[in-house]
Design a protein around this motif. Structure first.
Motif, PDB file in Angstrom:
ATOM      1  N   LYS A  93     -28.079 -16.150  12.450  1.00 43.09           N
ATOM      2  CA  LYS A  93     -26.860 -16.689  11.852  1.00 43.09           C
ATOM      3  C   LYS A  93     -26.283 -15.747  10.797  1.00 43.09           C
ATOM      4  N   TRP A  94     -27.056 -14.731  10.426  1.00 42.37           N
ATOM      5  CA  TRP A  94     -26.617 -13.785   9.409  1.00 42.37           C
ATOM      6  C   TRP A  94     -27.465 -12.525   9.496  1.00 42.37           C
ATOM      7  N   ASN A  95     -27.219 -11.601   8.579  1.00 42.51           N
ATOM      8  CA  ASN A  95     -27.974 -10.348   8.553  1.00 42.51           C
ATOM      9  C   ASN A  95     -29.433 -10.578   8.138  1.00 42.51           C
ATOM     10  N   PHE A  96     -30.251  -9.588   8.469  1.00 46.38           N
ATOM     11  CA  PHE A  96     -31.638  -9.511   8.016  1.00 46.38           C
ATOM     12  C   PHE A  96     -32.535 -10.635   8.526  1.00 46.38           C
ATOM     13  N   TRP A  97     -32.323 -11.020   9.786  1.00 45.09           N
ATOM     14  CA  TRP A  97     -33.352 -11.808  10.457  1.00 45.09           C
ATOM     15  C   TRP A  97     -34.438 -10.829  10.884  1.00 45.09           C
ATOM     16  N   LYS A  98     -35.673 -11.268  10.828  1.00 40.59           N
ATOM     17  CA  LYS A  98     -36.806 -10.367  11.069  1.00 40.59           C
ATOM     18  C   LYS A  98     -37.681 -10.907  12.196  1.00 40.59           C
ATOM     19  N   PHE A  99     -38.003 -10.015  13.144  1.00 37.70           N
ATOM     20  CA  PHE A  99     -38.817 -10.368  14.301  1.00 37.70           C
ATOM     21  C   PHE A  99     -40.072  -9.498  14.298  1.00 37.70           C
ATOM     22  N   LEU A 100     -41.233 -10.125  14.255  1.00 34.79           N
ATOM     23  CA  LEU A 100     -42.489  -9.384  14.275  1.00 34.79           C
ATOM     24  C   LEU A 100     -42.960  -9.269  15.716  1.00 34.79           C
ATOM     25  N   VAL A 101     -43.083  -8.025  16.173  1.00 33.59           N
ATOM     26  CA  VAL A 101     -43.454  -7.740  17.558  1.00 33.59           C
ATOM     27  C   VAL A 101     -44.867  -7.156  17.574  1.00 33.59           C
ATOM     28  N   ASN A 102     -45.717  -7.675  18.455  1.00 33.27           N
ATOM     29  CA  ASN A 102     -47.106  -7.216  18.503  1.00 33.27           C
ATOM     30  C   ASN A 102     -47.231  -5.931  19.330  1.00 33.27           C
ATOM     31  N   VAL A 137     -29.676  -5.344  10.447  1.00 33.74           N
ATOM     32  CA  VAL A 137     -29.341  -4.962   9.072  1.00 33.74           C
ATOM     33  C   VAL A 137     -27.839  -4.770   8.890  1.00 33.74           C
ATOM     34  N   ALA A 138     -27.424  -4.707   7.610  1.00 38.67           N
ATOM     35  CA  ALA A 138     -26.029  -4.459   7.258  1.00 38.67           C
ATOM     36  C   ALA A 138     -25.970  -3.812   5.884  1.00 38.67           C
ATOM     37  N   SER A 139     -24.960  -2.983   5.649  1.00 35.60           N
ATOM     38  CA  SER A 139     -24.865  -2.192   4.416  1.00 35.60           C
ATOM     39  C   SER A 139     -24.204  -2.921   3.262  1.00 35.60           C
ATOM     40  N   GLU A 140     -23.322  -3.884   3.549  1.00 37.39           N
ATOM     41  CA  GLU A 140     -22.502  -4.486   2.501  1.00 37.39           C
ATOM     42  C   GLU A 140     -22.811  -5.971   2.281  1.00 37.39           C
ATOM     43  N   SER A 141     -23.996  -6.395   2.664  1.00 37.13           N
ATOM     44  CA  SER A 141     -24.382  -7.789   2.500  1.00 37.13           C
ATOM     45  C   SER A 141     -24.988  -8.010   1.120  1.00 37.13           C
ATOM     46  N   ALA A 142     -24.910  -9.235   0.622  1.00 39.87           N
ATOM     47  CA  ALA A 142     -25.537  -9.559  -0.666  1.00 39.87           C
ATOM     48  C   ALA A 142     -27.054  -9.388  -0.595  1.00 39.87           C
ATOM     49  N   GLN A 143     -27.597  -9.426   0.606  1.00 39.40           N
ATOM     50  CA  GLN A 143     -29.047  -9.296   0.782  1.00 39.40           C
ATOM     51  C   GLN A 143     -29.494  -7.861   1.070  1.00 39.40           C
ATOM     52  N   THR A 144     -28.562  -6.915   1.090  1.00 34.36           N
ATOM     53  CA  THR A 144     -28.895  -5.552   1.509  1.00 34.36           C
ATOM     54  C   THR A 144     -29.937  -4.898   0.610  1.00 34.36           C
ATOM     55  N   GLU A 145     -29.671  -4.820  -0.685  1.00 33.30           N
ATOM     56  CA  GLU A 145     -30.587  -4.099  -1.579  1.00 33.30           C
ATOM     57  C   GLU A 145     -31.995  -4.685  -1.591  1.00 33.30           C
ATOM     58  N   PRO A 146     -32.178  -5.996  -1.847  1.00 34.83           N
ATOM     59  CA  PRO A 146     -33.547  -6.510  -1.870  1.00 34.83           C
ATOM     60  C   PRO A 146     -34.271  -6.349  -0.538  1.00 34.83           C
ATOM     61  N   ASN A 147     -33.542  -6.494   0.554  1.00 34.80           N
ATOM     62  CA  ASN A 147     -34.191  -6.348   1.856  1.00 34.80           C
ATOM     63  C   ASN A 147     -34.563  -4.906   2.164  1.00 34.80           C
ATOM     64  N   TYR A 148     -33.643  -3.973   1.948  1.00 36.40           N
ATOM     65  CA  TYR A 148     -33.965  -2.573   2.218  1.00 36.40           C
ATOM     66  C   TYR A 148     -35.145  -2.101   1.374  1.00 36.40           C
ATOM     67  N   ARG A 149     -35.169  -2.488   0.120  1.00 40.81           N
ATOM     68  CA  ARG A 149     -36.259  -2.038  -0.753  1.00 40.81           C
ATOM     69  C   ARG A 149     -37.593  -2.651  -0.337  1.00 40.81           C
ATOM     70  N   SER A 150     -37.600  -3.932  -0.007  1.00 44.99           N
ATOM     71  CA  SER A 150     -38.861  -4.570   0.401  1.00 44.99           C
ATOM     72  C   SER A 150     -39.299  -4.098   1.787  1.00 44.99           C
ATOM     73  N   MET A 151     -38.340  -3.846   2.682  1.00 48.87           N
ATOM     74  CA  MET A 151     -38.686  -3.330   4.009  1.00 48.87           C
ATOM     75  C   MET A 151     -39.266  -1.925   3.912  1.00 48.87           C
ATOM     76  N   GLN A 152     -38.681  -1.082   3.050  1.00 41.68           N
ATOM     77  CA  GLN A 152     -39.198   0.262   2.875  1.00 41.68           C
ATOM     78  C   GLN A 152     -40.601   0.239   2.264  1.00 41.68           C
ATOM     79  N   GLU A 153     -40.811  -0.647   1.306  1.00 38.78           N
ATOM     80  CA  GLU A 153     -42.134  -0.769   0.700  1.00 38.78           C
ATOM     81  C   GLU A 153     -43.177  -1.171   1.736  1.00 38.78           C
ATOM     82  N   LEU A 154     -42.837  -2.120   2.579  1.00 41.60           N
ATOM     83  CA  LEU A 154     -43.754  -2.558   3.626  1.00 41.60           C
ATOM     84  C   LEU A 154     -43.994  -1.455   4.646  1.00 41.60           C
TER      85      LEU A 154
END
Length: 210
Positions: free
Chosen positions: A164-173, A76-93
């Motif tokens: 290659k950028w912020n907010f890559w997501k890895f699902l771990v079992n 994650v990162a605080s100042e990325s263009a993807q920060t707000e949508p990702n943080y909100r959707s991650m928190q919802e999940l």
């Protein structure tokens, strides 16, 4: 002195006896050293939950606490263009799937431009106050190069891809193995679908075991 067949035998000289004793001692010491080396050598972590990491306050944390659950691990990162949508959707999940079976695990990284200038504690505080996050934040790490964090390197090695950028997501079992990963621009709906399916598997398995 005679052998059983009546032929005389030659006793070893004192020098030969000393050399034999020294040779036996050297072999014994070598075997003991090899045994100690194998016993003391740190065991290579076999899965994601085998690692220890630092939390946002710099304290050591064993990822074993998350074994048996599904985890969505994100750089994650605080100042990325993807920060707000990702943080909100991650928190919802994180809230939807419940921490008894699932967790979002956030690892801040400052290797992508100036998108993460804050300290680890400030990153966590900013995310909580701005986006209402309740999922765990860990210490800011590197995920590329020779200083890459070992736990995160396990994830990237597992999929043979480096973010290659912020907010890559890895699902771990629940066993600590990576089962899927998503790049920054991939749909969160797909992430939700896969994570939900994995949580359902965990719940069904626990019901069978009862």
């Amino acid at each position: 002195m005679e052998a059983l067949g009546g032929y005389p035998t030659k006793s070893p000289s004192p020098r030969a006896r000393v050399l034999t004793v020294l040779l036996c001692m050297a072999v014994g010491a070598g075997c003991l050293f090899l045994l100690q080396t194998r016993l003391l050598r740190p065991r290579k972590p076999e899965d994601f939950y085998s690692f220890e990491v630092k939390d946002a306050r710099g304290r050591s944390v064993s990822l074993e606490r998350y074994r048996g659950k599904a985890s969505l691990v994100v750089n994650v990162a605080s100042e990325s263009a993807q920060t707000e949508p990702n943080y909100r959707s991650m928190q919802e999940l994180h809230r939807e799937l419940a921490t008894s079976h699932f967790n979002v695990l956030a690892f801040p990284c400052g290797q992508f431009g100036e998108t993460e200038p804050r300290t680890s504690r400030d990153i966590e505080a900013h995310a909580k106050s701005t986006y209402g996050t309740t999922f765990p934040f860990f210490s800011k790490i590197k995920i590329m190069g020779s200083e890459a964090d070992p736990a995160f390197k396990f994830l990237t090695d597992s999929v043979q891809k480096i973010p290659k950028w912020n907010f890559w997501k890895f699902l771990v079992n629940p066993e600590g193995k990576v089962v899927r990963f998503w790049r920054t621009d991939e749909s969160m709906d797909d992430v939700r679908q896969e994570a939900t399916a994995l949580v359902r598997e965990i719940i069904l398995k626990k019901r069978v075991e009862l």
